[in-house]
Write a protein that holds these residues in place. Structure first.
Motif: not given
Length: 115
Positions: A84-92
């Protein structure tokens, strides 16, 4: 009589064929990897993201929830091009929302619960 004229051309054609070497890429299948639903990459805290969690990603950690230093992939294969590219992800995970921060090379740097 010519010596070997009839067979020499047929034999030489067979010997001069190029040898084809089949190369197989060694890509490790991520069989034991855990999958989770996620949003697309966000610039800041992804808990505020209202978008759908339409992406499925995979991580190499032992638990369902990704932890620091786990590597996250976009495919079921442990391929460096699929991180994955760098950053923020919302996960469940288990019906609960989290903000996962990913650094360079797809390495998870932090996972925090959303409020």
């Amino acid at each position: 009589m010519a010596l070997g004229n009839a067979n020499s051309s047929a034999q030489s054609r067979g010997k001069n064929k190029p040898v084809i070497v089949k190369r197989r890429k060694e890509v490790v299948a991520a069989r034991g990897y855990n999958s989770f639903a996620s949003s697309t990459v966000q610039a800041s805290n992804a808990c505020r993201s209202g978008g759908s969690l339409s992406e499925t990603f995979y991580h190499n950690g032992n638990r369902l929830l990704p932890a620091a230093n786990d590597v996250v992939y976009s495919t079921r294969r442990a391929n460096p091009r699929g991180v994955l590219e760098a950053g923020h992800y919302k996960i469940v995970i288990g019906g609960r929302n989290y903000n996962m921060q990913v650094g360079s090379s797809g390495v998870v740097s932090a996972v925090n619960g959303c409020r």
